[in-house]
Design a protein around this motif. Structure first.
Motif, PDB file in Angstrom:
ATOM      1  N   ALA A 161     -57.428 -36.610  43.439  1.00 18.22           N
ATOM      2  CA  ALA A 161     -56.432 -37.088  42.484  1.00 18.22           C
ATOM      3  C   ALA A 161     -55.224 -36.168  42.537  1.00 18.22           C
ATOM      4  CB  ALA A 161     -57.007 -37.131  41.071  1.00 18.22           C
ATOM      5  N   VAL A 162     -54.049 -36.749  42.697  1.00 19.09           N
ATOM      6  CA  VAL A 162     -52.795 -35.998  42.678  1.00 19.09           C
ATOM      7  C   VAL A 162     -52.020 -36.456  41.452  1.00 19.09           C
ATOM      8  CG1 VAL A 162     -50.678 -35.433  43.899  1.00 19.09           C
ATOM      9  CG2 VAL A 162     -52.784 -35.825  45.192  1.00 19.09           C
ATOM     10  N   VAL A 163     -51.911 -35.561  40.466  1.00 20.02           N
ATOM     11  CA  VAL A 163     -51.279 -35.897  39.190  1.00 20.02           C
ATOM     12  C   VAL A 163     -49.899 -35.257  39.162  1.00 20.02           C
ATOM     13  CG1 VAL A 163     -51.584 -35.960  36.699  1.00 20.02           C
ATOM     14  CG2 VAL A 163     -53.595 -35.814  38.182  1.00 20.02           C
ATOM     15  N   GLU A 164     -48.890 -36.082  38.961  1.00 20.66           N
ATOM     16  CA  GLU A 164     -47.509 -35.605  38.969  1.00 20.66           C
ATOM     17  C   GLU A 164     -46.949 -35.610  37.546  1.00 20.66           C
ATOM     18  OE1 GLU A 164     -45.362 -38.003  41.699  1.00 20.66           O
ATOM     19  OE2 GLU A 164     -46.602 -37.438  43.429  1.00 20.66           O
ATOM     20  N   PHE A 165     -46.175 -34.572  37.220  1.00 17.24           N
ATOM     21  CA  PHE A 165     -45.629 -34.386  35.883  1.00 17.24           C
ATOM     22  C   PHE A 165     -44.099 -34.273  35.947  1.00 17.24           C
ATOM     23  CE2 PHE A 165     -49.983 -32.944  35.667  1.00 17.24           C
ATOM     24  CZ  PHE A 165     -50.419 -33.443  34.448  1.00 17.24           C
ATOM     25  N   PRO A 166     -43.448 -34.433  34.794  1.00 12.47           N
ATOM     26  CA  PRO A 166     -41.983 -34.331  34.780  1.00 12.47           C
ATOM     27  C   PRO A 166     -41.480 -32.925  35.091  1.00 12.47           C
ATOM     28  CG  PRO A 166     -42.775 -35.574  32.875  1.00 12.47           C
ATOM     29  CD  PRO A 166     -43.978 -34.978  33.522  1.00 12.47           C
ATOM     30  N   ASN A 167     -42.285 -31.877  34.780  1.00 14.98           N
ATOM     31  CA  ASN A 167     -41.807 -30.518  35.042  1.00 14.98           C
ATOM     32  C   ASN A 167     -42.982 -29.629  35.433  1.00 14.98           C
ATOM     33  OD1 ASN A 167     -42.994 -29.385  32.479  1.00 14.98           O
ATOM     34  ND2 ASN A 167     -41.500 -30.799  31.567  1.00 14.98           N
ATOM     35  N   THR A 168     -42.663 -28.457  35.942  1.00 12.53           N
ATOM     36  CA  THR A 168     -43.686 -27.532  36.445  1.00 12.53           C
ATOM     37  C   THR A 168     -44.510 -26.918  35.318  1.00 12.53           C
ATOM     38  OG1 THR A 168     -42.025 -25.764  36.454  1.00 12.53           O
ATOM     39  CG2 THR A 168     -42.358 -26.983  38.505  1.00 12.53           C
ATOM     40  N   GLU A 169     -43.906 -26.753  34.131  1.00 10.41           N
ATOM     41  CA  GLU A 169     -44.655 -26.173  33.021  1.00 10.41           C
ATOM     42  C   GLU A 169     -45.840 -27.062  32.650  1.00 10.41           C
ATOM     43  OE1 GLU A 169     -41.430 -26.546  33.133  1.00 10.41           O
ATOM     44  OE2 GLU A 169     -40.688 -24.470  33.201  1.00 10.41           O
ATOM     45  N   GLN A 170     -45.618 -28.364  32.568  1.00 15.86           N
ATOM     46  CA  GLN A 170     -46.705 -29.280  32.243  1.00 15.86           C
ATOM     47  C   GLN A 170     -47.759 -29.290  33.350  1.00 15.86           C
ATOM     48  OE1 GLN A 170     -44.733 -32.999  31.586  1.00 15.86           O
ATOM     49  NE2 GLN A 170     -44.088 -32.483  29.503  1.00 15.86           N
ATOM     50  N   ALA A 171     -47.300 -29.196  34.592  1.00 18.44           N
ATOM     51  CA  ALA A 171     -48.247 -29.175  35.702  1.00 18.44           C
ATOM     52  C   ALA A 171     -49.133 -27.933  35.650  1.00 18.44           C
ATOM     53  CB  ALA A 171     -47.494 -29.247  37.032  1.00 18.44           C
TER      54      ALA A 171
ATOM     55  N   ARG B 281     -53.174 -31.209  42.486  1.00 25.71           N
ATOM     56  CA  ARG B 281     -54.169 -31.921  43.281  1.00 25.71           C
ATOM     57  C   ARG B 281     -55.557 -31.425  42.890  1.00 25.71           C
ATOM     58  NH1 ARG B 281     -54.638 -33.715  49.439  1.00 25.71           N
ATOM     59  NH2 ARG B 281     -52.502 -34.344  48.979  1.00 25.71           N
ATOM     60  N   LEU B 282     -56.462 -32.387  42.589  1.00 21.43           N
ATOM     61  CA  LEU B 282     -57.838 -32.068  42.220  1.00 21.43           C
ATOM     62  C   LEU B 282     -58.772 -32.665  43.268  1.00 21.43           C
ATOM     63  CD1 LEU B 282     -57.673 -32.934  38.402  1.00 21.43           C
ATOM     64  CD2 LEU B 282     -57.105 -30.774  39.521  1.00 21.43           C
ATOM     65  N   ILE B 283     -59.732 -31.871  43.745  1.00 17.79           N
ATOM     66  CA  ILE B 283     -60.654 -32.284  44.807  1.00 17.79           C
ATOM     67  C   ILE B 283     -62.086 -32.127  44.314  1.00 17.79           C
ATOM     68  CG2 ILE B 283     -61.358 -31.963  47.201  1.00 17.79           C
ATOM     69  CD1 ILE B 283     -58.458 -32.642  47.038  1.00 17.79           C
ATOM     70  N   GLN B 284     -62.927 -33.129  44.581  1.00 15.30           N
ATOM     71  CA  GLN B 284     -64.363 -33.018  44.365  1.00 15.30           C
ATOM     72  C   GLN B 284     -65.072 -33.557  45.608  1.00 15.30           C
ATOM     73  OE1 GLN B 284     -65.990 -33.894  40.262  1.00 15.30           O
ATOM     74  NE2 GLN B 284     -64.010 -34.925  40.063  1.00 15.30           N
ATOM     75  N   VAL B 285     -66.091 -32.823  46.064  1.00 12.92           N
ATOM     76  CA  VAL B 285     -66.839 -33.221  47.259  1.00 12.92           C
ATOM     77  C   VAL B 285     -68.328 -33.098  46.968  1.00 12.92           C
ATOM     78  CG1 VAL B 285     -67.184 -32.842  49.725  1.00 12.92           C
ATOM     79  CG2 VAL B 285     -64.963 -32.350  48.702  1.00 12.92           C
ATOM     80  N   VAL B 286     -69.091 -34.143  47.294  1.00 13.17           N
ATOM     81  CA  VAL B 286     -70.545 -34.127  47.098  1.00 13.17           C
ATOM     82  C   VAL B 286     -71.222 -34.669  48.347  1.00 13.17           C
ATOM     83  CG1 VAL B 286     -70.445 -34.388  44.588  1.00 13.17           C
ATOM     84  CG2 VAL B 286     -70.495 -36.429  46.032  1.00 13.17           C
ATOM     85  N   TRP B 287     -72.491 -34.336  48.495  1.00 15.33           N
ATOM     86  CA  TRP B 287     -73.285 -34.925  49.562  1.00 15.33           C
ATOM     87  C   TRP B 287     -73.619 -36.372  49.205  1.00 15.33           C
ATOM     88  CZ3 TRP B 287     -72.568 -32.215  53.534  1.00 15.33           C
ATOM     89  CH2 TRP B 287     -72.669 -30.824  53.558  1.00 15.33           C
ATOM     90  N   LEU B 288     -73.802 -37.167  50.227  1.00 22.94           N
ATOM     91  CA  LEU B 288     -74.083 -38.585  50.029  1.00 22.94           C
ATOM     92  C   LEU B 288     -75.315 -38.981  50.847  1.00 22.94           C
ATOM     93  CD1 LEU B 288     -72.992 -41.109  48.631  1.00 22.94           C
ATOM     94  CD2 LEU B 288     -71.670 -41.616  50.677  1.00 22.94           C
ATOM     95  N   PRO B 289     -76.489 -39.121  50.221  1.00 24.83           N
ATOM     96  CA  PRO B 289     -76.745 -38.900  48.797  1.00 24.83           C
ATOM     97  C   PRO B 289     -76.924 -37.429  48.464  1.00 24.83           C
ATOM     98  CG  PRO B 289     -78.756 -39.569  49.900  1.00 24.83           C
ATOM     99  CD  PRO B 289     -77.681 -39.636  50.940  1.00 24.83           C
ATOM    100  N   GLY B 290     -77.000 -37.128  47.149  1.00 20.75           N
ATOM    101  CA  GLY B 290     -77.124 -35.761  46.683  1.00 20.75           C
ATOM    102  C   GLY B 290     -78.557 -35.264  46.830  1.00 20.75           C
ATOM    103  N   PRO B 291     -78.882 -34.183  46.108  1.00 25.15           N
ATOM    104  CA  PRO B 291     -78.050 -33.493  45.132  1.00 25.15           C
ATOM    105  C   PRO B 291     -77.052 -32.533  45.767  1.00 25.15           C
ATOM    106  CG  PRO B 291     -80.197 -32.461  45.264  1.00 25.15           C
ATOM    107  CD  PRO B 291     -80.252 -33.638  46.173  1.00 25.15           C
ATOM    108  N   SER B 292     -76.105 -32.077  44.935  1.00 22.78           N
ATOM    109  CA  SER B 292     -75.059 -31.174  45.410  1.00 22.78           C
ATOM    110  C   SER B 292     -74.938 -29.993  44.456  1.00 22.78           C
ATOM    111  CB  SER B 292     -73.716 -31.909  45.488  1.00 22.78           C
ATOM    112  OG  SER B 292     -73.822 -33.085  46.243  1.00 22.78           O
TER     113      SER B 292
END
Length: 495
Positions: free
Chosen positions: A406-416, A463-474
């Motif tokens: 997920a890439v989350v964009e904000f109006p300014n750097t302070e909020q980011a 930018r937020l990253i999550q990675v898991v095994w398929l199938p788990g557990p992780s």
């Protein structure tokens, strides 16, 4: 003892009150369940308030959902807390102070976990194949943050203070059956858990997200189209008798070029030609009879195919001249339909010798609706400009993995910066996976519990990253998953 049944439909989950709930946090549980609205991951259910799967031991609720069953058990804490450290197999601490419950209990949830295990066995007995059965330990009177170890989060028990946000997040992670249970299955399970519950109309259960078909019925439905095709086979058999007549049909349209034939032959043969149909009709099975007629007629018949061929040649030449005389724009417009007829293959990228294959990507401005936990609360207070999400299938060290970005964009750097600090907090929530929401995973659907996590800040975007095994557990510290998460920081995300 069951009190008078009280149905409530204030939210997507329908509440059915069976008995008084045993804990003080029960009212918060009811409010949280009633506030669960329809979303891309959760579609209703029936919450049996005060149900007793184990005789004489009521729980706060048993929630029968289309894709799972949740057992909600309340645990009252002595005082409110800002932070609760709640390992399932170890002592709890509230704001740094140890909590005990009884002389032999490891933590206040020891008895609740024992009751949960008994309820789970009972549900599995009365409804074999009931799907995932999760447990929610609802703590109160108030806890701002609950910290569970990653190993516990990989299991089927969640400790939380019941709010709409935390309850939704737990439901998303625990109710994970590949397809919804049927209306009949839901009725049987509800009847087994709550015999005093009122009968529920099919329309109501369909509205709560249960399927109209049982597991074996879709197979019959898939076969129906094949059965429908069968009548088309014998329909072609009568056509075999008509096939001799079909070749006779083409000479009829060429009769239109009769004018050039009249110029080549006298008009006298025309009247006899009008007299020939009666005998031809009388001898329809033998179309060759007109041939023995006068020589003049046979010549006319021979000229008809020649004239037809000539007309076809003229039309062919005209078509070629039109095609060759077209401008360049016509020729440049023909290639696009070719790629349109075949779907493009899924795009793939390689980073750090790890292959990533795209499964889904999209972008919109509904940031909070795609989030959960503290991340959702943050986005409700400070709206983002855009959220771009992408899901990738990957192979790390020869093992299948799933990646959500997920890439989350904000109006300014302070909020980011402020948002990144909240997202980086363990147990602070995150952004829901796009391919899971839109059912675009092929095969196993990943469960992002115990995921390896990475984040990065680039100006006004996080930018937020999550990675898991398929199938788990992780596990979050798995070297392979951590390497995959770091590599995913470089992946392009197009919404």
């Amino acid at each position: 003892m069951c009190s008078e049944t009280d149905e409530m439909g204030r939210g997507s989950v329908r509440l059915v009150r069976l008995a008084q709930q045993p804990s003080r946090v029960a009212e918060d549980v009811r409010a949280a369940l009633a506030s669960l609205g329809r979303g891309s991951n959760v579609v209703g259910g029936v919450a049996l308030i005060g149900a007793s799967p184990v005789e004489g031991r009521p729980v706060e609720a048993v929630v029968v959902m289309p894709k799972g069953v949740l057992i909600v058990i309340g645990v009252d804490l002595p005082d409110p807390a800002l932070k609760l450290e709640a390992p399932l197999g170890g002592p709890w601490k509230a704001d740094g102070w140890p909590l005990v419950h009884g002389d032999t209990s490891i933590n206040p949830a020891t008895d609740a976990l024992s009751l949960s295990a008994a309820c789970t066995h009972k549900i599995a007995d009365v409804a074999p194949g009931a799907g995932p059965i999760g447990t929610i330990i609802a703590v109160g009177p108030y806890v701002e943050t609950v910290d569970q170890p990653a190993a516990d989060l990989a299991g089927s028990v969640r400790v939380l203070y019941p709010t709409a946000t935390t309850m939704l997040a737990a439901t998303v992670s625990l109710a994970t059956a590949p397809r919804p249970r049927s209306v009949q299955q839901a009725r049987e399970l509800i009847a087994a858990l709550a015999p005093d519950a009122p009968p529920m109309p099919e329309e109501m259960l369909l509205g709560e997200g249960f399927s109209a078909y049982s597991d074996d019925e879709p197979t019959v439905i898939r076969e129906n189209p094949l059965v429908a095709i069968a009548p088309t086979v014998p329909v072609q058999h009568p056509g075999k008798g008509k096939r001799p007549a079909k070749p006779a049909a083409p000479p009829v349209p060429p009769a239109k070029p009769a004018p050039p034939v009249r110029q080549a032959a006298p008009e006298k043969p025309v009247p006899p030609a009008r007299q020939t149909p009666p005998p031809a009709a009388a001898t329809a099975p033998a179309p060759a009879e007109p041939a023995p007629k006068s020589p003049r007629q046979s010549k006319t018949v021979k000229w008809l195919p020649v004239a037809a061929i000539g007309l076809l040649i003229v039309l062919l030449v005209a078509a070629i001249s039109v095609a060759s005389g077209g401008d360049d724009t016509a020729s440049t417009q023909t290639p696009p339909p070719t790629p349109a007829t075949s779907p493009p293959p899924p795009s793939s990228s390689a980073v750090e010798n790890i292959q990533f294959t795209s499964r889904a990507s999209a972008a919109d401005q509904k940031c909070a609706s795609h989030a959960y936990g503290d991340v959702q609360s943050s986005l409700q207070q400070t709206s983002c400009s855009t959220v771009r999400r992408a899901s990738f299938a990957s192979s790390i060290d020869g093992r299948a993995a799933a990646v959500t970005i997920a890439v989350v964009e904000f109006p300014n750097t302070e909020q980011a910066n402020a948002f990144k600090a909240i997202a980086d907090n363990p147990g602070g929530g995150g952004i829901l996976d796009l391919a899971t929401e839109t059912n675009q995973w092929q095969g196993d659907v990943p469960v992002f519990e115990g995921a390896a996590y990475q984040s990065s800040l680039d100006g006004k975007s996080v930018r937020l990253i999550q990675v898991v095994w398929l199938p788990g557990p992780s596990t979050p510290d798995d070297p392979g998953l951590v390497r995959g998460a770091k590599a995913a920081l470089e992946l392009p995300v197009n919404g």
